[in-house]
Design a protein around this motif. Structure first.
Motif, PDB file in Angstrom:
ATOM      1  N   VAL A  19       0.837  -1.193   0.000  1.00 15.07           N
ATOM      2  CA  VAL A  19       0.000   0.000   0.000  1.00 15.07           C
ATOM      3  C   VAL A  19       0.877   1.250   0.000  1.00 15.07           C
ATOM      4  CG1 VAL A  19      -1.808   1.271   1.232  1.00 15.07           C
ATOM      5  CG2 VAL A  19      -1.752  -1.235   1.336  1.00 15.07           C
ATOM      6  N   GLY A  20       0.531   2.207  -0.854  1.00 15.50           N
ATOM      7  CA  GLY A  20       1.164   3.512  -0.792  1.00 15.50           C
ATOM      8  C   GLY A  20       2.538   3.609  -1.422  1.00 15.50           C
ATOM      9  N   VAL A  21       2.837   2.743  -2.399  1.00 20.28           N
ATOM     10  CA  VAL A  21       4.108   2.807  -3.128  1.00 20.28           C
ATOM     11  C   VAL A  21       3.753   2.943  -4.609  1.00 20.28           C
ATOM     12  CG1 VAL A  21       6.373   1.735  -3.474  1.00 20.28           C
ATOM     13  CG2 VAL A  21       5.090   1.276  -1.380  1.00 20.28           C
ATOM     14  N   PRO A  22       3.400   4.145  -5.055  1.00 17.24           N
ATOM     15  CA  PRO A  22       2.795   4.308  -6.378  1.00 17.24           C
ATOM     16  C   PRO A  22       3.696   3.975  -7.553  1.00 17.24           C
ATOM     17  CG  PRO A  22       3.252   6.445  -5.391  1.00 17.24           C
ATOM     18  CD  PRO A  22       3.453   5.420  -4.319  1.00 17.24           C
ATOM     19  N   ASP A  23       4.996   4.067  -7.395  1.00 18.19           N
ATOM     20  CA  ASP A  23       5.898   3.818  -8.516  1.00 18.19           C
ATOM     21  C   ASP A  23       6.369   2.378  -8.597  1.00 18.19           C
ATOM     22  OD1 ASP A  23       5.833   6.479  -9.377  1.00 18.19           O
ATOM     23  OD2 ASP A  23       7.355   7.046  -7.914  1.00 18.19           O
ATOM     24  N   LEU A  24       5.854   1.541  -7.741  1.00 20.30           N
ATOM     25  CA  LEU A  24       6.292   0.150  -7.726  1.00 20.30           C
ATOM     26  C   LEU A  24       5.627  -0.635  -8.849  1.00 20.30           C
ATOM     27  CD1 LEU A  24       7.787  -2.177  -6.337  1.00 20.30           C
ATOM     28  CD2 LEU A  24       5.758  -2.513  -4.941  1.00 20.30           C
TER      29      LEU A  24
ATOM     30  N   ARG B 252       3.724  -2.462 -14.815  1.00 18.85           N
ATOM     31  CA  ARG B 252       3.686  -1.463 -13.753  1.00 18.85           C
ATOM     32  C   ARG B 252       2.311  -1.462 -13.102  1.00 18.85           C
ATOM     33  NH1 ARG B 252       7.735   1.974 -13.767  1.00 18.85           N
ATOM     34  NH2 ARG B 252       6.527   3.613 -12.740  1.00 18.85           N
ATOM     35  N   SER B 253       2.277  -1.027 -11.859  1.00 21.25           N
ATOM     36  CA  SER B 253       1.006  -0.931 -11.163  1.00 21.25           C
ATOM     37  C   SER B 253       0.203   0.221 -11.724  1.00 21.25           C
ATOM     38  CB  SER B 253       1.255  -0.704  -9.672  1.00 21.25           C
ATOM     39  OG  SER B 253       2.056   0.444  -9.482  1.00 21.25           O
ATOM     40  N   ALA B 254      -1.109   0.132 -11.553  1.00 20.64           N
ATOM     41  CA  ALA B 254      -1.981   1.200 -12.036  1.00 20.64           C
ATOM     42  C   ALA B 254      -1.727   2.473 -11.261  1.00 20.64           C
ATOM     43  CB  ALA B 254      -3.437   0.774 -11.880  1.00 20.64           C
ATOM     44  N   GLY B 255      -1.909   3.596 -11.907  1.00 17.88           N
ATOM     45  CA  GLY B 255      -1.704   4.871 -11.222  1.00 17.88           C
ATOM     46  C   GLY B 255      -0.322   5.307 -11.453  1.00 17.88           C
TER      47      GLY B 255
END
Length: 227
Positions: free
Chosen positions: A68-73, A224-227
């Motif tokens: 949770v809360g790691v947007p660039d992962l 990549r993750s969304a966002g």
């Protein structure tokens, strides 16, 4: 406190009847008392470059996990570290006001939650989430938490240094990563010490921190993750 649903009661009974610990990769076992993570524990991961990779590496041998809360992962980083992607949930961005609620809900549902808190998370919210993890038999891993988890963690892992390994004099393909980690905590982990660990991964390739993964995965949005 709301009553548990029938599904939650069954899940809770399964945890109580099952193992009291969660296995970690062999190369990381030396950081934990008895070589495993106690269910219900809070394990803080902090420090310099390598902290994100270390937190992800803890997920390689668990059942279900969330980040949770790691947007660039991107999922590439997790896969390189041996994390089973079919059992990994990514929640890249959460509004600060909703962060405790989201993390609490995930602690009810998965074995391990790696969560980077927002700035200025209240100490009371941190204490309640650690209590929720103990109640549910989940493991909470606050990642780079600042002051929010200044105390109250059973194990605290602080990356103090490390290096990449590979063939050649810096011009070959990177094959592994070794980290230097300061370990402290409470109970059996109360004696401060420093250990060196190899990050796991296929072919001992240790993966990357977020910055490097962003370069590798550029142009392939499916990794990549969304966002």
């Amino acid at each position: 406190m709301r009553p548990e649903s029938a599904l939650e009661v069954v899940a809770r009974a399964h945890v109580l009847a099952g193992a009291r610990t969660l296995a970690v990769p062999d190369g990381l076992a030396g950081m934990f008392p008895h070589g495993a993570v106690q269910r219900g524990a809070t394990v803080v991961v902090d420090g310099g470059q390598g902290a994100v990779s270390l937190a992800l590496a803890l997920l390689a041998t668990v059942g279900w996990a969330a980040v949770v809360g790691v947007p660039d992962l991107g999922v590439l980083a997790a896969a390189e570290l041996g994390v089973p992607l079919e059992r990994l949930a990514l929640v890249p961005r959460v509004e600060a006001a909703q962060w405790p609620t989201v993390v609490g809900a995930l602690l009810d549902s998965v074995d391990v939650v790696v969560a980077r808190p927002p700035a200025h998370l209240r100490a009371g919210d941190a204490r309640r989430l650690s209590a929720r993890a103990r109640e549910r038999g989940a493991v909470l891993v606050p990642l780079l938490p600042g002051r929010a988890w200044g105390d109250g963690a059973e194990v605290r892992l602080v990356v103090t240094g490390g290096r990449w390994e590979g063939p050649g004099a810096g011009d070959g393909h990177v094959t592994a990563r070794r980290l230097r980690v300061a370990v402290s905590g409470r109970g059996a982990a109360a004696r401060p010490r420093e250990v060196e660990v190899w990050l796991p991964g296929e072919g001992r390739f240790a993966g990357a921190d977020i910055g490097r993964v962003g370069t590798v995965a550029a142009g392939d949005e499916g990794l990549r993750s969304a966002g």
